[in-house]
Design an enzyme around this catalytic site. Sequence first.
Site, PDB file in Angstrom:
ATOM      1  N   LYS A 154      -2.128 -10.857  -1.528  1.00 24.53           N
ATOM      2  CA  LYS A 154      -1.379 -10.505  -2.735  1.00 24.53           C
ATOM      3  C   LYS A 154       0.046 -11.049  -2.728  1.00 24.53           C
ATOM      4  CE  LYS A 154       1.551  -6.721  -1.860  1.00 24.53           C
ATOM      5  NZ  LYS A 154       1.573  -6.816  -0.432  1.00 24.53           N
ATOM      6  N   LYS A 182     -12.164 -12.219   6.844  1.00 24.87           N
ATOM      7  CA  LYS A 182     -11.723 -10.926   6.327  1.00 24.87           C
ATOM      8  C   LYS A 182     -12.894  -9.953   6.247  1.00 24.87           C
ATOM      9  CE  LYS A 182      -7.394 -11.970   5.356  1.00 24.87           C
ATOM     10  NZ  LYS A 182      -6.245 -11.254   5.914  1.00 24.87           N
ATOM     11  N   GLY A 204       0.791  -1.225   0.000  1.00 26.54           N
ATOM     12  CA  GLY A 204       0.000   0.000   0.000  1.00 26.54           C
ATOM     13  C   GLY A 204       0.818   1.267   0.000  1.00 26.54           C
ATOM     14  N   ASN A 205       2.048   1.224   0.571  1.00 31.33           N
ATOM     15  CA  ASN A 205       2.863   2.436   0.593  1.00 31.33           C
ATOM     16  C   ASN A 205       3.311   2.851  -0.807  1.00 31.33           C
ATOM     17  OD1 ASN A 205       4.586   0.051   0.640  1.00 31.33           O
ATOM     18  ND2 ASN A 205       6.296   1.458   0.913  1.00 31.33           N
ATOM     19  N   LYS A 223       3.773 -11.849   4.516  1.00 29.74           N
ATOM     20  CA  LYS A 223       4.940 -11.679   3.651  1.00 29.74           C
ATOM     21  C   LYS A 223       5.955 -12.796   3.885  1.00 29.74           C
ATOM     22  CE  LYS A 223       4.412  -6.657   3.361  1.00 29.74           C
ATOM     23  NZ  LYS A 223       2.987  -6.746   3.720  1.00 29.74           N
TER      24      LYS A 223
END
Length: 310
Positions: A210, A126, A10-11, A272
Site C-alpha cells: 500500500k 506473500k 493498520g494502527n 515504507k
Amino acid sequence: MGKIVVAIGGNALGNNPDDQRRIVKNTAKYLGELIEKKNDIIIVHGNGPQVGMINSAFDLAHQNDAKIPLMDFPECGALSEGYIGYHLQQALDNELTTRNLKKNVATIVTQTLVSESDPAFKNPTKPIGSFLSEGEAQTLAKKYNWTVKEDAGRGWRRVVASPKPLGLVELDIVKTLIANHDVPICAGGGGVPVVKKDGVLHGVPAVIDKDLAAAKLGDLVQTDILLVLTAVDYVWLNYNQPDAKSLKTMTVSEAEKYISENQFAAGSMLPKIEAALTFVKGHDKRIAYIGSLDKVDAILNGDSGTKIIN
C-alpha cells in the site's frame, strides 16, 4: 497548504469490524486536522488483517459446505476496500460535519495495474488465507492452480506475488475529486491488482504494497508531499537496541546506505522507506514523511517524524 497523499497503516484501522468502527473515529480527527488547514488529502489505507479475515472466512465456509464457493483474492481485496472505505468515509464525514467543513468523501474501489512480466510472479512469497495440512494444500493447489508453501512450521498456506504498481485504472476519477477539493479514499490495500490483455482488464491474485501504491499515486497526481503514517514517531537506526537513534531527516543516499546495512525490517519499516525513495528520488521539491498518526500536525511542522528528501 497543499495536496498530500496520506498512507495510513493498520494502527489507524482495526482487526475486526467493531474495533475498526471505534478506531477510525480517532483516525478521522487527525485527518480532519489536515483538511481544516486547507490541505487537499488523498487517503490510501492498508488492509492486511481485513483481507485476511475475509479470505479466511470464505475458506472456512467452503470447507464446511462445498456449495459455498471459494472467493479468490482479487474479489477479497475489493470487498476489503469497500468495507474499510465505508468505515473511514463515514467517520470522516462525521468529523468534517463537526468542524463545519463542507467536503465530500468518496471511496473508490481501485484497480491497480501491474505487469504480467513482473519478476514477483515467478516467486510468490506473500502468504494468504487459512493454514492447511500439506494434503489439503496440495489438493487445492492442483484444483485452483495455486502456489502453496509451508509457513514457518505452522502449516501450509497459499502464497501470491507482490508486483510493483504501474498505474491506477480509476486515476481520472481520483483527479476529478481532487480538483473539486473533495476527499478520495483509493488504492486501499494497494488496490486490486489487474493486468490488461488485448485491451481487457483481468484481476490477478496478488498483494500490492500500500505504501508503494501511495507513492505511485503521489507521482500520478503530481503532489510534492507523501505522508506515511504508522505506529512510531520516527524512523530508527538500530531499532530496539541500546544504541538506537531516531532520524529526523534522511537523504536518498543515506537511506540506500542504511538499507544495504539491513537497518530496516522487511515487512515493517523497509517497504515504507522504499516507497518514500521511489517518490522523492530525482525530485528535489518532493518530500516524504514517515511518522505517527497522532503527531500528524507536528510532522508537517517539522517537530516530529522523519523527513526523506532527495
